[in-house]
Motif scaffolding. Sequence first.
Motif, PDB file in Angstrom:
ATOM      1  N   MET A 121       0.839  -1.180   0.000  1.00 16.90           N
ATOM      2  CA  MET A 121       0.000   0.000   0.000  1.00 16.90           C
ATOM      3  C   MET A 121       0.885   1.245   0.000  1.00 16.90           C
ATOM      4  N   ASN A 122       0.607   2.128  -0.915  1.00 15.40           N
ATOM      5  CA  ASN A 122       1.379   3.368  -1.004  1.00 15.40           C
ATOM      6  C   ASN A 122       0.735   4.435  -0.140  1.00 15.40           C
ATOM      7  N   ARG A 123       1.561   5.106   0.644  1.00 15.43           N
ATOM      8  CA  ARG A 123       1.093   6.229   1.444  1.00 15.43           C
ATOM      9  C   ARG A 123       1.858   7.453   1.002  1.00 15.43           C
ATOM     10  N   PHE A 124       1.153   8.511   0.816  1.00 16.08           N
ATOM     11  CA  PHE A 124       1.778   9.766   0.426  1.00 16.08           C
ATOM     12  C   PHE A 124       1.905  10.650   1.655  1.00 16.08           C
ATOM     13  N   ASP A 125       3.028  11.345   1.728  1.00 18.52           N
ATOM     14  CA  ASP A 125       3.252  12.258   2.840  1.00 18.52           C
ATOM     15  C   ASP A 125       2.970  13.677   2.345  1.00 18.52           C
ATOM     16  N   PHE A 126       1.911  14.271   2.851  1.00 14.69           N
ATOM     17  CA  PHE A 126       1.518  15.609   2.427  1.00 14.69           C
ATOM     18  C   PHE A 126       2.073  16.694   3.346  1.00 14.69           C
ATOM     19  N   THR A 127       2.974  16.335   4.252  1.00 15.21           N
ATOM     20  CA  THR A 127       3.500  17.300   5.213  1.00 15.21           C
ATOM     21  C   THR A 127       4.123  18.522   4.546  1.00 15.21           C
ATOM     22  N   PRO A 128       4.967  18.373   3.504  1.00 14.61           N
ATOM     23  CA  PRO A 128       5.534  19.580   2.892  1.00 14.61           C
ATOM     24  C   PRO A 128       4.461  20.500   2.306  1.00 14.61           C
ATOM     25  N   TYR A 129       3.395  19.915   1.784  1.00 17.83           N
ATOM     26  CA  TYR A 129       2.330  20.735   1.211  1.00 17.83           C
ATOM     27  C   TYR A 129       1.496  21.394   2.299  1.00 17.83           C
ATOM     28  N   ARG A 130       1.299  20.693   3.412  1.00 11.75           N
ATOM     29  CA  ARG A 130       0.510  21.263   4.501  1.00 11.75           C
ATOM     30  C   ARG A 130       1.177  22.518   5.068  1.00 11.75           C
ATOM     31  N   ARG A 131       2.518  22.560   5.016  1.00  8.44           N
ATOM     32  CA  ARG A 131       3.230  23.726   5.569  1.00  8.44           C
ATOM     33  C   ARG A 131       3.063  24.955   4.703  1.00  8.44           C
ATOM     34  N   THR A 132       2.882  24.773   3.386  1.00  5.00           N
ATOM     35  CA  THR A 132       2.876  25.925   2.487  1.00  5.00           C
ATOM     36  C   THR A 132       1.512  26.250   1.889  1.00  5.00           C
ATOM     37  N   MET A 133       0.538  25.381   2.066  1.00  7.96           N
ATOM     38  CA  MET A 133      -0.778  25.612   1.478  1.00  7.96           C
ATOM     39  C   MET A 133      -1.801  25.801   2.592  1.00  7.96           C
ATOM     40  N   VAL A 134      -2.357  26.972   2.661  1.00 10.07           N
ATOM     41  CA  VAL A 134      -3.279  27.328   3.727  1.00 10.07           C
ATOM     42  C   VAL A 134      -4.716  27.034   3.283  1.00 10.07           C
ATOM     43  N   GLY A 135      -5.480  26.386   4.130  1.00  7.36           N
ATOM     44  CA  GLY A 135      -6.892  26.152   3.867  1.00  7.36           C
ATOM     45  C   GLY A 135      -7.202  24.870   3.110  1.00  7.36           C
ATOM     46  N   PHE A 136      -6.207  24.027   2.876  1.00  6.98           N
ATOM     47  CA  PHE A 136      -6.417  22.793   2.133  1.00  6.98           C
ATOM     48  C   PHE A 136      -6.442  21.569   3.052  1.00  6.98           C
ATOM     49  N   ASP A 137      -6.614  21.782   4.344  1.00  8.66           N
ATOM     50  CA  ASP A 137      -6.586  20.675   5.306  1.00  8.66           C
ATOM     51  C   ASP A 137      -7.635  19.612   4.978  1.00  8.66           C
ATOM     52  N   ARG A 138      -8.836  20.040   4.624  1.00  8.29           N
ATOM     53  CA  ARG A 138      -9.902  19.080   4.317  1.00  8.29           C
ATOM     54  C   ARG A 138      -9.514  18.218   3.120  1.00  8.29           C
ATOM     55  N   LEU A 139      -8.931  18.814   2.101  1.00  6.46           N
ATOM     56  CA  LEU A 139      -8.519  18.064   0.911  1.00  6.46           C
ATOM     57  C   LEU A 139      -7.452  17.037   1.266  1.00  6.46           C
ATOM     58  N   PHE A 140      -6.464  17.430   2.031  1.00  2.69           N
ATOM     59  CA  PHE A 140      -5.405  16.496   2.416  1.00  2.69           C
ATOM     60  C   PHE A 140      -5.954  15.367   3.288  1.00  2.69           C
ATOM     61  N   ASP A 141      -6.873  15.692   4.196  1.00  6.38           N
ATOM     62  CA  ASP A 141      -7.488  14.650   5.021  1.00  6.38           C
ATOM     63  C   ASP A 141      -8.260  13.654   4.170  1.00  6.38           C
ATOM     64  N   LEU A 142      -8.983  14.155   3.165  1.00  5.94           N
ATOM     65  CA  LEU A 142      -9.720  13.258   2.266  1.00  5.94           C
ATOM     66  C   LEU A 142      -8.779  12.330   1.520  1.00  5.94           C
ATOM     67  N   LEU A 143      -7.690  12.867   1.020  1.00 11.00           N
ATOM     68  CA  LEU A 143      -6.731  12.048   0.272  1.00 11.00           C
ATOM     69  C   LEU A 143      -6.075  10.995   1.169  1.00 11.00           C
ATOM     70  N   GLU A 144      -5.711  11.381   2.379  1.00  7.38           N
ATOM     71  CA  GLU A 144      -5.050  10.448   3.282  1.00  7.38           C
ATOM     72  C   GLU A 144      -6.000   9.357   3.783  1.00  7.38           C
ATOM     73  N   ASN A 145      -7.263   9.698   3.964  1.00  6.50           N
ATOM     74  CA  ASN A 145      -8.210   8.740   4.534  1.00  6.50           C
ATOM     75  C   ASN A 145      -9.027   7.993   3.485  1.00  6.50           C
ATOM     76  N   HIS A 146      -8.773   8.241   2.221  1.00 10.20           N
ATOM     77  CA  HIS A 146      -9.579   7.626   1.162  1.00 10.20           C
ATOM     78  C   HIS A 146      -9.519   6.098   1.206  1.00 10.20           C
ATOM     79  N   ASN A 147      -8.350   5.538   1.327  1.00  9.58           N
ATOM     80  CA  ASN A 147      -8.227   4.082   1.341  1.00  9.58           C
ATOM     81  C   ASN A 147      -8.854   3.473   2.591  1.00  9.58           C
TER      82      ASN A 147
END
Length: 156
Positions: free
Chosen positions: A1-27
């Motif tokens: 299973m591939n897991r993506f680490d969105f930490t670098p994007y979370r630091r620089t993109m404001v207001g996208f927390d919901r999108l990152f949570d959806l991507l991480e929890n999709h599987n």
Amino acid sequence: MNRFDFTPYRRTMVGFDRLFDLLENHNRLNSGDNYPPFNIERRGDEAYRITLAVAGFKPADIEITAQQNLLVVQGKKGDEAPAGQYLHVGIAQRGFERRFELADYVRVDNANLEDGLLSIDLVREVPEAMKPKKIPVGTQKSLTVVASDQDTSAAA
């Protein structure tokens, strides 16, 4: 299973927390159950259609719930025993729950069951206040020299 680490994007993109949570929890949320099969169709710039194959279900057996950013389609079959003796049962008779994450301002416009296909029409309606607006760029008035009373009397 591939897991993506969105930490670098979370630091620089404001207001996208919901999108990152959806991507991480999709599987985790999508348990791999592919029943019932479905299509998602784009019907225009702001219109979509979800079509589910729900053969054997009546309109009374299907419940569609639209919440903020979530569409839940549930099918519940009654406990009625089919008449006759079946040698092979290939048409699924089990209940289901299918969830669809919706973008902001997407609402359910219509739902129709015909020929074993449940069609759900979706429309994105962005409020007028949220639509992009052109902002005119003004210029500062140029400065002018104002003559004082002393300058006018000296010139005379």
